[in-house]
Design a protein around this motif. Structure first.
Motif, PDB file in Angstrom:
ATOM      1  N   UNK A  28     -12.339  11.645  33.401  1.00 16.13           N
ATOM      2  CA  UNK A  28     -12.316  12.821  32.509  1.00 16.13           C
ATOM      3  C   UNK A  28     -12.074  12.366  31.075  1.00 16.13           C
ATOM      4  N   UNK A  29     -11.138  11.446  30.884  1.00 16.75           N
ATOM      5  CA  UNK A  29     -10.902  10.906  29.545  1.00 16.75           C
ATOM      6  C   UNK A  29     -12.164  10.238  29.009  1.00 16.75           C
ATOM      7  N   UNK A  30     -12.843   9.458  29.841  1.00 16.48           N
ATOM      8  CA  UNK A  30     -14.099   8.825  29.413  1.00 16.48           C
ATOM      9  C   UNK A  30     -15.081   9.873  28.922  1.00 16.48           C
ATOM     10  N   UNK A  31     -15.257  10.940  29.702  1.00 12.81           N
ATOM     11  CA  UNK A  31     -16.204  11.985  29.317  1.00 12.81           C
ATOM     12  C   UNK A  31     -15.776  12.691  28.035  1.00 12.81           C
ATOM     13  N   UNK A  32     -14.483  12.919  27.871  1.00 16.22           N
ATOM     14  CA  UNK A  32     -14.008  13.526  26.624  1.00 16.22           C
ATOM     15  C   UNK A  32     -14.321  12.625  25.433  1.00 16.22           C
ATOM     16  N   UNK A  33     -14.135  11.322  25.592  1.00 10.78           N
ATOM     17  CA  UNK A  33     -14.489  10.396  24.523  1.00 10.78           C
ATOM     18  C   UNK A  33     -15.987  10.410  24.244  1.00 10.78           C
ATOM     19  N   UNK A  34     -16.800  10.641  25.267  1.00  4.55           N
ATOM     20  CA  UNK A  34     -18.254  10.665  25.099  1.00  4.55           C
ATOM     21  C   UNK A  34     -18.765  12.007  24.584  1.00  4.55           C
ATOM     22  N   UNK A  42     -17.917  18.869  32.363  1.00  9.39           N
ATOM     23  CA  UNK A  42     -17.151  17.851  33.079  1.00  9.39           C
ATOM     24  C   UNK A  42     -17.403  17.936  34.574  1.00  9.39           C
ATOM     25  N   UNK A  43     -17.413  19.152  35.115  1.00 17.42           N
ATOM     26  CA  UNK A  43     -17.646  19.340  36.551  1.00 17.42           C
ATOM     27  C   UNK A  43     -19.020  18.820  36.949  1.00 17.42           C
ATOM     28  N   UNK A  82      -9.149  15.806  22.727  1.00 16.01           N
ATOM     29  CA  UNK A  82      -8.106  14.798  22.834  1.00 16.01           C
ATOM     30  C   UNK A  82      -7.122  14.931  21.679  1.00 16.01           C
ATOM     31  N   UNK A  83      -5.860  14.773  21.995  1.00 18.67           N
ATOM     32  CA  UNK A  83      -4.810  14.724  20.981  1.00 18.67           C
ATOM     33  C   UNK A  83      -4.735  13.281  20.468  1.00 18.67           C
ATOM     34  N   UNK A  84      -3.940  13.027  19.445  1.00 22.02           N
ATOM     35  CA  UNK A  84      -3.749  11.629  19.024  1.00 22.02           C
ATOM     36  C   UNK A  84      -3.264  10.738  20.176  1.00 22.02           C
ATOM     37  N   UNK A  85      -2.377  11.249  21.027  1.00 25.13           N
ATOM     38  CA  UNK A  85      -1.908  10.450  22.174  1.00 25.13           C
ATOM     39  C   UNK A  85      -3.062  10.167  23.137  1.00 25.13           C
ATOM     40  N   UNK A  89      -5.553   6.223  24.073  1.00 27.39           N
ATOM     41  CA  UNK A  89      -5.935   5.593  25.342  1.00 27.39           C
ATOM     42  C   UNK A  89      -7.329   4.958  25.283  1.00 27.39           C
ATOM     43  N   UNK A  90      -8.020   5.103  24.170  1.00 29.83           N
ATOM     44  CA  UNK A  90      -9.364   4.529  24.053  1.00 29.83           C
ATOM     45  C   UNK A  90      -9.388   3.027  24.352  1.00 29.83           C
ATOM     46  N   UNK A  91      -8.473   2.228  23.798  1.00 33.95           N
ATOM     47  CA  UNK A  91      -8.499   0.801  24.135  1.00 33.95           C
ATOM     48  C   UNK A  91      -8.317   0.536  25.631  1.00 33.95           C
ATOM     49  N   UNK A  92      -7.549   1.369  26.314  1.00 36.31           N
ATOM     50  CA  UNK A  92      -7.367   1.207  27.764  1.00 36.31           C
ATOM     51  C   UNK A  92      -8.703   1.406  28.467  1.00 36.31           C
ATOM     52  N   UNK A  93      -9.426   2.473  28.097  1.00 35.86           N
ATOM     53  CA  UNK A  93     -10.727   2.729  28.708  1.00 35.86           C
ATOM     54  C   UNK A  93     -11.723   1.623  28.373  1.00 35.86           C
TER      55      UNK A  93
END
Length: 168
Positions: A28-34, A42-43, A82-85, A89-93
């Motif tokens: 989900x985070x990946x998709x939000x970044x994209x 998302x679904x 996405x919030x700043x927090x 997480x972008x580097x983690x992904x």
């Protein structure tokens, strides 16, 4: 899985894992970044069950990684940002992406990153914020931090660390 139990372990990795180390959450985070930010997008993209998606989005919001924003009133529909927090997480992904490309990709990477500043394909890597050198297990050591202490989940770690960093 009770991810809250990791909050009691005195370790930043444990606490971060309790928030983000779920495969659906990472996707989900990946998709939000994209740029996919609506529930239905998302679904459809993930093929995820609606109850699982709703739960993960609720957790992302509760944990301060994403915010809901209404984009339609009747019926009420939300987009997620996405919030700043969450953006942190972008580097983690990117690190997971690079590992997956090296060790789990058949036929080549399914996604290429292009660096906007130079336009060239980019391979994520971790570097020292001071000198720019590569951070690998061979080039790094761990030392006690100001919040470090022996506690559940880190009972043996302090005994493995040097007692000081030396000159600052």
């Amino acid at each position: 899985m009770d991810r809250n139990r990791f909050a009691d372990i005195h370790c930043s990795v444990s606490r971060a894992a309790g928030v983000a180390a779920d495969p659906w959450t990472l996707l989900i985070l990946r998709d939000l970044f994209l740029g996919l930010n609506r529930y239905e997008e998302l679904r459809r993209d993930l093929g995820i069950a609606t109850n699982v998606l709703a739960d993960r989005l609720d957790r992302l919001v509760a944990d301060g990684l994403a915010e809901r924003h209404a984009y339609q009133d009747n019926p009420l529909r939300h987009a997620y940002r996405l919030t700043p927090a969450g953006r942190d997480l972008y580097p983690v992904l990117l690190t997971l992406l690079a590992w997956g490309d090296r060790h789990r990709s058949e036929g080549g990477p399914p996604l290429r990153l292009l660096h906007a500043d130079c336009g060239h394909p980019a391979v994520p890597s971790l570097t020292c914020s001071h000198c720019g050198g590569a951070l690998t297990p061979e080039t790094t050591t761990a030392a006690p931090g100001p919040g470090g202490r022996a506690a559940p989940g880190t009972a043996l770690v302090p005994g493995r660390l040097p007692t000081s960093l030396g000159p600052a």
